[in-house]
Each structure stands twice: as C-alpha cells, then as structure tokens.
Design an enzyme around this catalytic site. Sequence first.
Site, PDB file in Angstrom:
ATOM      1  CD  GLU A  12      -3.119  -0.525   2.005  1.00  0.00           C
ATOM      2  OE1 GLU A  12      -3.367   0.486   2.787  1.00  0.00           O
ATOM      3  OE2 GLU A  12      -4.066  -1.197   2.267  1.00  0.00           O
ATOM      4  CG  HIS A  45      -8.063  -0.237   0.040  1.00  0.00           C
ATOM      5  ND1 HIS A  45      -9.053  -0.196   0.616  1.00  0.00           N
ATOM      6  CD2 HIS A  45      -7.376   0.384   1.019  1.00  0.00           C
ATOM      7  CE1 HIS A  45      -9.358   0.010   1.612  1.00  0.00           C
ATOM      8  NE2 HIS A  45      -8.143   0.536   2.114  1.00  0.00           N
TER       9      HIS A  45
END
Length: 156
Positions: free
Chosen positions: A39, A103
Amino acid sequence: MMSDVELVFKDESDCLVVIMGHVVTRLLSYRQLHHLTPESAGVLIGERRGQHLVVCDISEPGSGDIRQRCRVDRRGVHHQSRVNEAFERSAGTHLYLGEWHTHPEDRPFPSATDRHSWRRNIVSDESMLLLIVGRKDFWLGKKERELITVFKKIES
C-alpha cells in the site's frame, strides 16, 4: 483507466472536487496491480474555492513510511514538508486537503481500520478529503467533524 484526465466528484450538497490530471497520473502509478505491491499513502494538497476543492498536488511514499500489502502508516516528515513548500510557493492558496492511500482491490471501499484511523487522526473544523486508490476505480469521501460523506464520480 485513462491518465492525464482530471477526475471530478460531486456530493449530495453539490460540492465538487476536482483532481487535476497530472495528480491522477501520479496516483495511478501507485495502484497495487501486482500481488506483492505494498500500500502507498500521502497527503492531498490544493485549493479551497468556496465549498469546492481542487487537488493540485500530493505527497508520495518515502522514507519513514511503513508500507505492507494491506497496511500503510504515513510517518515520513517529507509529507508535511511538501505541504509547507506548496503553501509557500502558492502564496498561501495551496493547503492540506486530506489523505490518500491505495487498496489492493478493483473498487475500493474504506475498511474498519480506515474509518477508525480517520476519526482518530483527522481533526479539523474544515472538511477533509479521504481518497482511496483502487486498481480500477477511486473512492472519495469527505470528513466533516465526525461525519463521513461519500462523493460520486462524474463521468466525462
């Protein structure tokens, strides 16, 4: 998903958020397209034009940040430095507008961890943007005090 094209979002109160094309291109470069990609996170920088917001710049992942596949902790001091520099260069018109992160999903949606983190860490009298960059789409919300409202992307 096209790049260098600005994104426009609108909420129920007709507040518009424009993300400039060059910013969209940079955000897209951090999508988690590979199963090992961690991420990424940073801050959103731009202008408040009445109730409307224009995202003109971002900070990007760097030294001090903790990045894993399904977790990110934006700790680097360079994020605040980027906001300070933008503020000075723009004679005070470019400000911190909120947070972005990625995400590893096509159509992102805030996790319970996201919501808890936003409620705990984003404290402001001004509305703050919350952007999640997915593999194929974006999720955008706005935090005003304790309330988080969702924007809808306006298709061009």
